[in-house]
Design an enzyme around this catalytic site. Sequence first.
Site, short mmCIF file in Angstrom:
data_model
loop_
_atom_site.label_atom_id
_atom_site.label_comp_id
_atom_site.label_asym_id
_atom_site.label_seq_id
_atom_site.Cartn_x
_atom_site.Cartn_y
_atom_site.Cartn_z
N ASN A 1 -6.12 -2.68 2.23
CA ASN A 1 -6.11 -4.13 2.37
C ASN A 1 -7.55 -4.61 2.44
OD1 ASN A 1 -3.33 -4.43 2.46
ND2 ASN A 1 -3.24 -4.45 4.69
N ARG B 1 0.83 -1.22 0.00
CA ARG B 1 0.00 0.00 0.00
C ARG B 1 0.85 1.26 0.00
NH1 ARG B 1 -3.33 -0.53 5.09
NH2 ARG B 1 -1.38 -1.51 5.70
#
Length: 91
Positions: A39, A21
């Site tokens: 996520n 990320r």
Amino acid sequence: MQSPIARRFVVHGRVQGVGFRYRCVQAAETAGVTGWVRNRTDGSVEAHVEGPADAVEQVLAWVRVGPRHARVDSVEVGEVAPAGHRGFTVR
């Protein structure tokens, strides 16, 4: 100037716990796109990316590889409507 497009990416593989990320944010900022990355509970990573088509494709190219410790098995790509995000954030 190109009209903005938006794409939703769902990335499968070893993509959580490897900095995916945060490196995605860097790739997005480098490309000049906006949106978010998060996520998912199934172990995948989901992203909403919007901006000029060539910039969105640049991020998609990065997503297909990911950071060094990731293993990208597959990427689902879907067209979505631009939402007018400002910046690129981790959710």
